[in-house]
Structures are given as C-alpha cells and as structure tokens.
Design an enzyme around this catalytic site. Structure first.
Site, mmCIF file in Angstrom:
data_model
loop_
_atom_site.group_PDB
_atom_site.id
_atom_site.type_symbol
_atom_site.label_atom_id
_atom_site.label_comp_id
_atom_site.label_asym_id
_atom_site.label_seq_id
_atom_site.Cartn_x
_atom_site.Cartn_y
_atom_site.Cartn_z
ATOM 1 C CG ASP A 82 -0.218 -0.049 2.543
ATOM 2 O OD1 ASP A 82 1.002 0.249 2.581
ATOM 3 O OD2 ASP A 82 -0.860 -0.383 3.563
ATOM 4 C CD GLN A 83 -2.055 4.341 1.443
ATOM 5 O OE1 GLN A 83 -2.179 3.274 0.833
ATOM 6 N NE2 GLN A 83 -3.050 4.920 2.112
#
Length: 207
Positions: A82-83
């Site tokens: 994810d980020q």
C-alpha cells in the site's frame, strides 16, 4: 457460593483467658504460661497458567507446537504493497485463500474441478484476521493452515503467517468454509472430503 469473612483483633475482646491460679499444677511444672494461638486465613497464590491463542497446543514452556499444519511459502511482491510500503491488509485474505486451495490440492482435491461439475462449490463463509506485524517488499514468509473442526456443512480452519527465516509472527486467522450446491445453498459436505483433512492432520501430527 463461598463467602469469606475477615476478623479483626477487636473480635477477640469477647474471649476470656484463664488466670494462672486455675491452671492445674501439672501444667505449671511444664510451662509457666499458656498462649492461645490465633487462627489466620491464608490464601495460596495460584499457579501461572500459560495460554496459547487460537487453540494451538502449547508445550510446558508455553511455546507453540505447530503440528498438523500444511505449509505454503511465498514472497511479497511489489504490487501487494500500500502507500505506506507494507502489504495491504486485503492481500492477507488472498494469502489465506491461496493456502487453502494448495492444501486441497495436496491430497488430490481441486476447488476448480469441484466447481466445474456444476454440482457443488467451496465457498468462504467467514474470515477473521488478527494482524501482528507487517510484511514488506521482498519478505519471505510461510503460511500454515489446518482444519481445526468440522460439521455436516462446514469446515473450520486455523491459519498463521510467519516471516522467514526467524519465524516472526505476522498474522493469526480463522476461517469457515462451506459446501454450496448449484443454487448456492449450504449442503452436507461429502464424508470423503472431511476424511481427507482428518487423515492429513493425523499423519502430520504422528510424524
């Protein structure tokens, strides 16, 4: 119901102590004074109990005994992050599903082959995940899965993820799998399917 009552020293004001003048001479020859011991309620400390989560057996030291599990080793891929640079939580559900399918194929059952018959299909009913630590790009890990219980129409599984090579705990999970008919309604699981899971677990636990 057990009730405990504490007594203070004031409760002993009603006790009448005999004077030395009424104590037989035979006692005077042995001891000059007689003491009356007071009784105290003593509580023993309970022993420490070590508990392992998700019903996995423990040895005497509280360590997990991972017997009866089917292992699948994988490596984190970049697109699973994810980020924040860690594996997205939703990806762990895919890991668990993959381990289940691999477990089926290990003793000759294929979820795809079952579905292609048009008569039945394996379906995930519930999935509960407890996240302990994150995985990052390039991390190698092992998924462990085993059937913990079963009923006429449901199979119950335990799943764990450990980071390699140090076996660092990453995730604990439980899942319920059902056997659906062509109308997508739960039906009785064939006994030979349950038997394969049971035989695998008994074989791995005895080896």
């Amino acid at each position: 119901m057990l009730r405990l009552q504490a007594f203070s020293m004031a409760d002993y004001n009603h006790v009448t102590f005999l004077s030395s003048s009424v104590i037989p001479s035979s006692l005077h020859s042995r001891r000059q004074s007689v003491s009356f011991p007071t009784t105290r309620t003593r509580f023993r400390s309970l022993p420490t109990v070590r508990i392992c989560s998700t019903s996995v057996a423990c040895d005497m030291g509280g360590r997990l005994r991972m017997s009866g599990f089917y292992d699948v080793e994988l490596k984190v891929r970049d697109y699973e992050l994810d980020q924040y640079g860690v594996v997205n939580n939703a990806v762990y559900a895919n890991y668990c599903h993959h381990a289940f399918r691999e477990h089926l194929e290990s003793f000759g059952l294929s979820a795809d082959a079952v579905a292609q018959t048009g008569e039945a299909i394996f379906a995930l009913s519930t999935l509960s995940l407890k996240f302990i630590a994150p995985l990052k790009s390039g991390d190698e890990f092992v998924l462990k899965v085993r059937m913990s219980n079963s009923s006429a129409a449901r199979l119950y599984f335990e799943q764990f993820i450990f980071k390699l090579p140090n076996q660092e705990p990453i995730l604990e999970g439980t899942a319920t799998v059902v056997w659906l008919n062509k109308d997508y309604r739960p039906v009785r699981i064939p006994s030979e399917v349950i038997s394969k899971f049971v035989q695998f677990r008994r074989h791995t636990e005895s080896s």
